[in-house]
Design a protein around this motif. Structure first.
Motif, PDB file in Angstrom:
ATOM      1  N   ALA A 159      -0.898  -0.690  10.576  1.00 54.15           N
ATOM      2  CA  ALA A 159      -2.156  -1.378  10.926  1.00 54.15           C
ATOM      3  C   ALA A 159      -1.889  -2.867  11.127  1.00 54.15           C
ATOM      4  CB  ALA A 159      -3.191  -1.165   9.828  1.00 54.15           C
ATOM      5  N   HIS A 160      -0.905  -3.403  10.407  1.00 50.20           N
ATOM      6  CA  HIS A 160      -0.569  -4.830  10.498  1.00 50.20           C
ATOM      7  C   HIS A 160       0.945  -4.981  10.384  1.00 50.20           C
ATOM      8  CE1 HIS A 160      -4.809  -5.267   9.403  1.00 50.20           C
ATOM      9  NE2 HIS A 160      -4.565  -4.539   8.334  1.00 50.20           N
ATOM     10  N   THR A 202      -2.855   5.466  17.721  1.00 50.59           N
ATOM     11  CA  THR A 202      -2.349   6.835  17.632  1.00 50.59           C
ATOM     12  C   THR A 202      -2.589   7.401  16.224  1.00 50.59           C
ATOM     13  OG1 THR A 202      -0.197   5.851  17.226  1.00 50.59           O
ATOM     14  CG2 THR A 202      -0.560   6.732  19.414  1.00 50.59           C
ATOM     15  N   ALA A 203      -2.747   8.699  16.174  1.00 41.38           N
ATOM     16  CA  ALA A 203      -2.979   9.364  14.892  1.00 41.38           C
ATOM     17  C   ALA A 203      -1.689   9.363  14.083  1.00 41.38           C
ATOM     18  CB  ALA A 203      -3.444  10.796  15.138  1.00 41.38           C
ATOM     19  N   PRO A 204      -1.802   9.210  12.759  1.00 43.63           N
ATOM     20  CA  PRO A 204      -0.593   9.283  11.937  1.00 43.63           C
ATOM     21  C   PRO A 204      -0.049  10.707  11.920  1.00 43.63           C
ATOM     22  CG  PRO A 204      -2.554   9.140  10.551  1.00 43.63           C
ATOM     23  CD  PRO A 204      -3.019   8.998  11.971  1.00 43.63           C
ATOM     24  N   LYS A 205       1.229  10.825  12.163  1.00 45.12           N
ATOM     25  CA  LYS A 205       1.861  12.154  12.032  1.00 45.12           C
ATOM     26  C   LYS A 205       2.990  11.974  11.034  1.00 45.12           C
ATOM     27  CE  LYS A 205       0.315  13.972  16.425  1.00 45.12           C
ATOM     28  NZ  LYS A 205       0.184  13.058  17.554  1.00 45.12           N
ATOM     29  N   GLU A 206       4.227  12.321  11.451  1.00 43.78           N
ATOM     30  CA  GLU A 206       5.338  12.038  10.539  1.00 43.78           C
ATOM     31  C   GLU A 206       5.482  10.545  10.346  1.00 43.78           C
ATOM     32  OE1 GLU A 206       9.208  13.822  11.270  1.00 43.78           O
ATOM     33  OE2 GLU A 206       8.104  15.675  11.680  1.00 43.78           O
ATOM     34  N   THR A 207       5.320   9.824  11.477  1.00 43.51           N
ATOM     35  CA  THR A 207       5.354   8.362  11.410  1.00 43.51           C
ATOM     36  C   THR A 207       3.929   7.859  11.252  1.00 43.51           C
ATOM     37  OG1 THR A 207       7.124   8.506  13.009  1.00 43.51           O
ATOM     38  CG2 THR A 207       6.205   6.326  12.633  1.00 43.51           C
ATOM     39  N   ILE A 208       3.782   6.838  10.405  1.00 43.40           N
ATOM     40  CA  ILE A 208       2.455   6.242  10.204  1.00 43.40           C
ATOM     41  C   ILE A 208       2.415   4.923  10.974  1.00 43.40           C
ATOM     42  CG2 ILE A 208       0.810   5.383   8.508  1.00 43.40           C
ATOM     43  CD1 ILE A 208       2.376   7.076   6.414  1.00 43.40           C
ATOM     44  N   ARG A 231      -1.784   4.029   3.592  1.00 42.94           N
ATOM     45  CA  ARG A 231      -1.477   3.597   4.975  1.00 42.94           C
ATOM     46  C   ARG A 231      -1.813   4.725   5.964  1.00 42.94           C
ATOM     47  NH1 ARG A 231       3.496   2.770   6.144  1.00 42.94           N
ATOM     48  NH2 ARG A 231       4.432   3.470   4.219  1.00 42.94           N
ATOM     49  N   ARG A 232      -1.605   5.960   5.534  1.00 43.23           N
ATOM     50  CA  ARG A 232      -1.965   7.112   6.388  1.00 43.23           C
ATOM     51  C   ARG A 232      -3.482   7.176   6.585  1.00 43.23           C
ATOM     52  NH1 ARG A 232       0.626  11.449   8.072  1.00 43.23           N
ATOM     53  NH2 ARG A 232       2.482  10.939   6.879  1.00 43.23           N
ATOM     54  N   ALA A 274       0.839  -1.207   0.000  1.00 42.47           N
ATOM     55  CA  ALA A 274       0.000   0.000   0.000  1.00 42.47           C
ATOM     56  C   ALA A 274       0.873   1.255   0.000  1.00 42.47           C
ATOM     57  CB  ALA A 274      -0.912   0.000   1.217  1.00 42.47           C
ATOM     58  N   SER A 275       0.382   2.294  -0.663  1.00 38.69           N
ATOM     59  CA  SER A 275       1.117   3.564  -0.719  1.00 38.69           C
ATOM     60  C   SER A 275       1.140   4.193   0.678  1.00 38.69           C
ATOM     61  CB  SER A 275       0.431   4.523  -1.693  1.00 38.69           C
ATOM     62  OG  SER A 275      -0.847   4.880  -1.170  1.00 38.69           O
ATOM     63  N   GLU A 276       2.050   5.131   0.856  1.00 41.53           N
ATOM     64  CA  GLU A 276       2.121   5.854   2.135  1.00 41.53           C
ATOM     65  C   GLU A 276       0.795   6.562   2.401  1.00 41.53           C
ATOM     66  OE1 GLU A 276       5.777   8.049   2.765  1.00 41.53           O
ATOM     67  OE2 GLU A 276       4.639   9.524   3.930  1.00 41.53           O
TER      68      GLU A 276
END
Ligand SMILES: CC(C)(COP(=O)(O)OP(=O)(O)OC[C@H]1O[C@@H](n2cnc3c(N)ncnc32)[C@H](O)[C@@H]1OP(=O)(O)O)[C@@H](O)C(=O)NCCC(=O)NCCS
Length: 193
Positions: A43-44, A34-40, A18-19, A13-15
């Motif tokens: 999910a798995h 947690t909400a995605p920020k700089e780091t995503i 995934r975001r 999956a693209s970034e």
């Protein structure tokens, strides 16, 4: 407006996708995800070779169902298992059939692979939802356990029911050892299906 269901290997999956998946998980489970920020947040885990099923509505990722796959040992035999994971619909879009659609698509995909049996847990009130969306049946005689570690999560100690579907001829032939038993997932402590 609701789009049709889409599917991709989560590891491919693209970034951006995934975001969007992480943002949906955060909207549904704000205390846990947690909400995605700089780091995503993943999910798995990569090792599960997860398959993602998702639907957009009004241009927004509105519903998601993941399938995680692994091989486990049970009574000296290897079984390929798959379980639904991170099933969620955006609260704004719940009750419109989107969750049924992603769960149905994910279940059909499992049925077309070489999976021996499907297995995962859900809260008891959702058993009817999974039964209607994917014919998943409660297995009251099966205990699902994260691992052999003494701190492992277990369906015995959680407010959940085990959903199970024997798919392959091998699994159907082994029904006597796959029922009235504990099935160990060999996952890291704290992880569960
Ligand atoms: C469960 C969930 C994915 C369903 O998504 P959805 O898009 O609303 O699903 P649908 O519209 O296709 O179907 C909803 C059905 O599930 C039922 N349902 C949804 N949440 C429920 C709950 N907590 N308890 C009992 N039934 C529930 C609805 O009553 C409805 O049943 P009906 O068709 O007989 O009216 C969504 O409610 C959700 O994201 N919940 C929070 C996260 C969660 O619990 N995920 C499951 C992890 S195992």
């Amino acid at each position: 407006m609701t789009d049709t269901i889409q599917s991709i290997d989560y590891n491919e999956a693209s970034e951006e996708l995934r975001r969007q998946i992480a943002a949906l998980q955060h909207r549904v489970w704000p205390d846990v995800c947690t909400a995605p920020k700089e780091t995503i947040p993943d999910a798995h885990g990569k090792e599960f070779h997860a398959r993602s099923f998702f639907i957009y509505a009004d241009g927004k990722l509105a519903s998601y169902a993941g399938v995680v796959c692994k091989t486990i040992m049970h009574e000296g035999k290897a079984f390929k298992i798959a379980g639904l994971s991170s099933v969620a619909t955006d609260p704004e879009y719940q009750g419109r059939g989107l969750g049924s659609c992603t769960v149905s698509g994910a279940t059909q995909w499992i049925e077309q692979t070489d999976t021996d049996f499907g297995i995962f847990t859900c809260e008891p009130s959702l058993a009817r939802f999974y039964e209607q969306a994917g014919s998943w049946q409660v297995a009251p005689d099966v205990i699902l356990v994260g691992s052999h570690d003494e701190d492992a999560l277990s369906s015995n100690n959680l407010p959940v029911v085990v959903l199970m579907s024997l798919l392959s001829e091998k699994a159907k032939g082994c029904e006597s050892i796959l029922r009235h038993t504990s099935i160990y997932l060999d996952l890291p402590v704290g992880k569960f299906l």
